[in-house]
Motif scaffolding. Sequence first.
Motif, PDB file in Angstrom:
ATOM      1  N   ASN A 229       0.863  -1.171   0.000  1.00  0.00           N
ATOM      2  CA  ASN A 229       0.000   0.000   0.000  1.00  0.00           C
ATOM      3  C   ASN A 229       0.902   1.224   0.000  1.00  0.00           C
ATOM      4  O   ASN A 229       1.489   1.569   1.032  1.00  0.00           O
ATOM      5  CB  ASN A 229      -0.921   0.013   1.217  1.00  0.00           C
TER       6      ASN A 229
ATOM      7  N   GLU B 190       0.103   4.165   2.553  1.00  0.00           N
ATOM      8  CA  GLU B 190       0.430   3.870   3.945  1.00  0.00           C
ATOM      9  C   GLU B 190       1.898   3.487   4.108  1.00  0.00           C
ATOM     10  O   GLU B 190       2.371   3.293   5.228  1.00  0.00           O
ATOM     11  CB  GLU B 190      -0.458   2.732   4.457  1.00  0.00           C
ATOM     12  N   GLN B 191       2.599   3.333   2.963  1.00  0.00           N
ATOM     13  CA  GLN B 191       4.001   2.893   2.961  1.00  0.00           C
ATOM     14  C   GLN B 191       4.146   1.564   3.710  1.00  0.00           C
ATOM     15  O   GLN B 191       5.097   1.354   4.470  1.00  0.00           O
ATOM     16  CB  GLN B 191       4.904   3.965   3.583  1.00  0.00           C
ATOM     17  N   SER B 192       3.196   0.660   3.474  1.00  0.00           N
ATOM     18  CA  SER B 192       3.204  -0.616   4.169  1.00  0.00           C
ATOM     19  C   SER B 192       3.386  -1.762   3.183  1.00  0.00           C
ATOM     20  O   SER B 192       2.988  -1.664   2.022  1.00  0.00           O
ATOM     21  CB  SER B 192       1.892  -0.822   4.936  1.00  0.00           C
ATOM     22  N   LEU B 193       4.008  -2.824   3.645  1.00  0.00           N
ATOM     23  CA  LEU B 193       4.088  -4.044   2.847  1.00  0.00           C
ATOM     24  C   LEU B 193       3.980  -5.248   3.763  1.00  0.00           C
ATOM     25  O   LEU B 193       4.427  -5.229   4.909  1.00  0.00           O
ATOM     26  CB  LEU B 193       5.350  -4.084   1.982  1.00  0.00           C
ATOM     27  N   GLN B 194       3.342  -6.284   3.234  1.00  0.00           N
ATOM     28  CA  GLN B 194       3.101  -7.512   3.982  1.00  0.00           C
ATOM     29  C   GLN B 194       3.475  -8.713   3.132  1.00  0.00           C
ATOM     30  O   GLN B 194       3.433  -8.650   1.901  1.00  0.00           O
ATOM     31  CB  GLN B 194       1.621  -7.612   4.394  1.00  0.00           C
TER      32      GLN B 194
END
Length: 348
Positions: free
Chosen positions: A32, A35-39
């Motif tokens: 994302n 949101e600067q997110s990674l999973q």
Amino acid sequence: MDVSSFDYELPEELIAQTPLKDRAASRLMVLNPNEQSLQHHHFSDIIDYLNPGDCLVLNDTRVLPARLIGQKEETGAHIEILLLKQVEGDTWECLVKPAKRVHLDVAISFGDGKLKAVCTKELDEGRRLMTFSYEGVFYEILDELGKMPLPPYIRETLEDSERYQTVYAKHRGSAAAPTAGLHFTEELLEKIKEKGVNIAYITLHVGLGTFRPVKVDHIEEHKMHAEFYQMSEETANLLKQTRASGYRIIAVGTTVIRTLETITAKFDGTFQTDSGWTDIFIYPGYTYLAIDGMITNFHLPKSTLVMLVSAFAGRDFVLHAYQVAVKERYRFFSFGDAMFITEGIRKV
């Protein structure tokens, strides 16, 4: 903008040489950018990120056994041909190796004369127009004599040629697979449909435009080769309905992205049934019109595909994700793992 801005370090051992036994067992990085997110997940978990009403768009092109190995009729010299696209009738644009041996009117024989080709025009970058002659059905002869055109970085033998086809491949004409779709199984697609996610299909026959290396220093100087695409009225209507209802359009692969963005640019941001040739080149600064999310593989350094993804999710965040993928030992390129970018970066 410099091509070097899209470079990254990749250990050679992370280039996937063979496909996994279970297509959906590939790893999946979910990003994302806002949101600067990674999973980290497995590809089968993609269903958890798709919502009822969303539309998943797939490229149903089928890869031809487009690599032919033959001999010059005059000298017997070894010649390799890769069919890129059908120009008209039995005339194809081909990539020839070694091109310096194939000039106008040179004849090449394949399969002890079962298939013959004559050069009718010399093009740049090792390309030639070749007109084929044969008895029978061209595609049947191609199935017999041709080989699957695996990318040059894959050195292992592919035991099952169907593993370089998507499970929904239908319209033959590609010189390479739309590799983001290789992760889907028929069972996974059924589960996705059962969840209420719509499936739509476009066709883009992958040619030199997608995998041609960038040889200039500044990306604005790079020229894409054209590839043929088609979108049906059924798909156009489904995409219109999805957009009007406020649901997401999620492209599976860069070939789908290029097709949808070409069409929406042509028709003032709307989806219409259409066919033609696209040479669209998407890189940072481009404003996306058609898609809300994308599923894609991990691409070669400094490639137009890394640039396309960077235009959607932001160059710095994409390259950070690639660094994480290297650290976490993801598998790269055609038979490698995938990423799902849940939304495009918001322009400030």
